[in-house]
Scaffold this motif. Structure first.
Motif, short mmCIF file in Angstrom:
data_model
loop_
_atom_site.label_atom_id
_atom_site.label_comp_id
_atom_site.label_asym_id
_atom_site.label_seq_id
_atom_site.Cartn_x
_atom_site.Cartn_y
_atom_site.Cartn_z
N GLY A 1 0.70 -1.17 0.03
CA GLY A 1 0.04 0.01 0.08
C GLY A 1 0.74 1.24 0.12
N GLU A 2 0.19 2.28 0.64
CA GLU A 2 0.89 3.72 0.16
C GLU A 2 1.91 3.96 1.15
N VAL A 3 2.32 2.88 2.02
CA VAL A 3 3.59 3.37 2.81
C VAL A 3 4.93 2.95 2.04
N LEU A 4 4.63 2.23 0.76
CA LEU A 4 5.76 2.22 -0.15
C LEU A 4 5.67 3.65 -0.95
N ASP A 5 6.89 3.86 -1.72
CA ASP A 5 7.15 4.96 -2.52
C ASP A 5 6.58 4.76 -3.97
N ILE A 6 5.21 4.79 -3.79
CA ILE A 6 4.22 4.59 -5.02
C ILE A 6 3.21 5.34 -5.05
N ASP A 7 2.94 6.02 -6.12
CA ASP A 7 1.68 6.87 -6.05
C ASP A 7 1.15 6.93 -7.43
N GLY A 8 -0.21 6.99 -7.81
CA GLY A 8 -0.81 7.27 -9.00
C GLY A 8 -1.74 8.52 -9.20
N PRO A 9 -2.53 8.74 -10.14
CA PRO A 9 -3.24 9.97 -10.44
C PRO A 9 -4.41 9.44 -9.86
N THR A 10 -5.51 10.12 -9.68
CA THR A 10 -6.82 10.01 -9.34
C THR A 10 -7.53 8.98 -10.49
N GLY A 11 -8.49 8.27 -10.13
CA GLY A 11 -9.20 7.27 -11.12
C GLY A 11 -9.31 6.04 -10.59
N GLY A 12 -8.83 5.82 -9.34
CA GLY A 12 -8.74 4.24 -9.02
C GLY A 12 -7.58 3.60 -8.91
N PHE A 13 -6.54 4.37 -9.32
CA PHE A 13 -5.21 3.78 -9.50
C PHE A 13 -4.35 3.46 -8.22
N ASN A 14 -4.36 4.26 -7.23
CA ASN A 14 -4.13 4.14 -5.94
C ASN A 14 -4.71 3.12 -5.25
N LEU A 15 -6.20 2.94 -5.18
CA LEU A 15 -6.73 2.02 -4.49
C LEU A 15 -6.01 0.54 -5.19
N GLN A 16 -6.26 0.54 -6.58
CA GLN A 16 -5.84 -0.84 -7.11
C GLN A 16 -4.26 -1.32 -6.75
N ALA A 17 -3.50 -0.37 -6.50
CA ALA A 17 -2.01 -0.47 -6.29
C ALA A 17 -2.16 -1.05 -4.77
N ALA A 18 -3.11 -0.62 -3.89
CA ALA A 18 -2.92 -0.97 -2.43
C ALA A 18 -3.59 -2.37 -2.24
N PHE A 19 -4.66 -2.71 -3.16
CA PHE A 19 -5.16 -4.11 -3.12
C PHE A 19 -4.13 -5.10 -3.71
N SER A 20 -3.74 -4.75 -4.94
CA SER A 20 -2.52 -5.65 -5.52
C SER A 20 -1.58 -5.71 -4.64
N THR A 21 -0.91 -4.69 -4.34
CA THR A 21 0.34 -5.18 -3.39
C THR A 21 -0.16 -5.94 -1.96
N GLY A 22 -1.39 -5.68 -1.60
CA GLY A 22 -1.62 -6.38 -0.39
C GLY A 22 -1.93 -7.84 -0.72
N TYR A 23 -2.52 -8.23 -1.78
CA TYR A 23 -2.77 -9.44 -2.25
C TYR A 23 -1.61 -10.26 -2.28
N LEU A 24 -0.70 -9.47 -3.05
CA LEU A 24 0.54 -10.19 -3.40
C LEU A 24 1.53 -10.44 -1.91
N ALA A 25 1.58 -9.55 -1.20
CA ALA A 25 2.21 -9.80 0.22
C ALA A 25 1.39 -11.08 0.93
N GLY A 26 0.12 -10.88 1.00
CA GLY A 26 -0.64 -11.99 1.71
C GLY A 26 -0.24 -13.35 1.13
N ASN A 27 -0.42 -13.44 -0.26
CA ASN A 27 -0.09 -14.51 -0.92
C ASN A 27 1.46 -15.06 -0.84
N SER A 28 2.39 -14.45 -0.47
CA SER A 28 3.55 -14.55 -0.52
C SER A 28 4.19 -15.44 0.73
N VAL A 29 3.31 -14.93 1.86
CA VAL A 29 3.65 -15.46 3.27
C VAL A 29 3.60 -16.85 3.40
N ASP A 30 4.89 -17.55 3.80
CA ASP A 30 5.01 -18.78 3.77
C ASP A 30 4.42 -19.27 5.19
#
Length: 408
Positions: free
Chosen positions: A379-408
């Motif tokens: 999510g937003e704690v990372l050095d990532i940002d996009g414009p308005t239009g749903g891009f920032n929420l998608q980045a949060a959901f995608s990085t969150g999903y990948l992190a949860g998916n990666s945990v052993d």
């Protein structure tokens, strides 16, 4: 002992917790406020622009240097997978202009309820009123997470605390402190989507007045630094609205070197010659009327008196009395209404924070720290940002999903 301790109950944290739980992991989510998703409920004034229909390549492009880092996350959990997950929890989505995706209900709480149900179904333990005090270390791992309610022990920790904007919702920069304590570098933070204050005080009388279908260009020292077509909004302090917000990151960066000039073409679809023809036509039709009534054909009525004042024209002067030079002044203002930006609004009002945990220190294929095994970011704690239009929420959901998916 948990398999994953998630710090932060925003979109990234909830998605990560749900996905890790779905994989059969024992998960606890720590939220310092009385409930999760407080900032999510504010998104798009409570309507919640969850994502965008843009292609993967378009998504990667809008994040600038952060786009390449996000590729695996976006491929693993893209906009269609997000919409499918929401639909599986009863949240239909609809597409609006510029590909923006909203819940059909137009209510952010429906999205929050879906995420809560996703976590509940996969037995995620939720601890609210649990602000994290510090991360404790043993060797090259985190031994436990210390909260105001006691210590929580787990094999892996995910920092998903958001940025610095809207501190009342819980996004107050805690994650940067935790990341630093683990040896991570924090790239300087500043507002990425924010409104601006102007030198011109006349904007105050236009508070809440939108100007639509305009072209806005920003200049510094005569050089164009950004431009957008769309809608802007006058506020009691200056300028806001979609076009301004989408240009804001670049303008914030430039404001460090001095004021930024804004030039608004109020009629961008007409050439100066076409516009002069339209103005002459209005003059012929309304010769006996006051000039301000004639101008309301071109601009919002609320703006007419100020506009004529900027042209050094008396608002009640009759249309038939307008001289050639005065007509040229009107045309010049219609094609280039100027304002001077002197500062951005406080970072607490920013929709998104730029800067954060240095991406070079995070494994983009897993969202795991390269410095400390078992530490993840999303999510937003990372050095990532996009414009308005749903891009920032998608980045949060995608990085969150990948992190949860990666945990052993």
């Amino acid at each position: 002992m948990y398999d994953l301790i998630v710090i932060g109950g925003g979109p990234a944290g909830m998605m990560a917790a749900g996905r890790a739980g779905e994989k059969g992991k024992k998960v606890v989510l720590l939220e310092k406020k009385d409930r999760m998703g407080k900032k999510l409920l504010l998104c798009a004034t409570g309507r919640c622009n969850v994502t965008n229909t843009a292609s993967l390549d378009q998504f990667i492009k809008v994040y600038g240097r952060g786009g390449h880092f996000l590729r695996t996350a976006l491929e693993t959990f893209d906009n269609e997978k997000l919409r499918s997950l929401l639909l599986s929890y009863g949240v239909e989505t609809v597409v609006e202009n510029k590909g923006r995706v909203f819940p059909k209900s137009q209510r952010a709480d429906s999205v929050l309820q879906a995420l809560e149900a996703y976590m509940h179904d996969h037995k995620v333990k939720i601890q609210t009123h649990s602000p994290v005090v510090r991360l404790n270390f043993e060797g090259n791992r985190i031994s436990d997470v210390e909260t105001s309610q006691g210590n929580v022990f787990g094999k892996n920790v995910l920092i998903a605390t958001g940025g610095l904007s809207y501190p009342a919702t819980g996004s107050s920069g805690d994650g940067y402190k935790f990341a630093s304590s683990a040896g991570h570098t924090i790239c300087p933070t500043y507002p990425a989507i924010i409104a601006f204050e102007t030198v011109e005080s006349w904007v105050k009388s236009l508070q809440g007045t939108p100007i639509k279908n305009v072209h806005i260009a920003a200049y510094q020292s005569g050089k164009k630094i950004a431009e957008q077509f769309g809608e802007a909004l006058f506020t009691h302090y200056g300028l806001s609205g979609p076009t301004i917000l989408d240009m804001s990151k670049r303008m914030v960066e430039c404001l460090q070197d001095g004021p930024v000039q804004i030039r608004i073409d109020l009629k961008p679809k007409h050439s100066p010659e076409e516009l002069e023809g339209l103005l002459l036509d209005q003059i012929k039709r309304h010769g006996s009327k006051a000039m301000k009534s004639c101008l309301s054909f071109f601009i919002p009525e609320k703006l007419t008196s100020i506009f004529l004042n900027l042209c050094n024209l008396e608002p009640n002067k009759k249309v038939s009395q307008i001289t050639v030079s005065e007509r040229r002044k009107i045309l010049k203002q219609l094609k280039g209404l100027c304002l001077t930006l002197i500062r951005h609004r406080p970072i607490e009002e920013a929709i998104v924070t730029a800067g954060g945990v240095n991406l070079n220190e995070v494994n983009a294929k897993m969202m795991e720290s390269k410095l400390l095994e078992g530490l993840y970011f999303a999510g937003e704690v990372l050095d990532i940002d996009g414009p308005t239009g749903g891009f920032n929420l998608q980045a949060a959901f995608s990085t969150g999903y990948l992190a949860g998916n990666s945990v052993d």
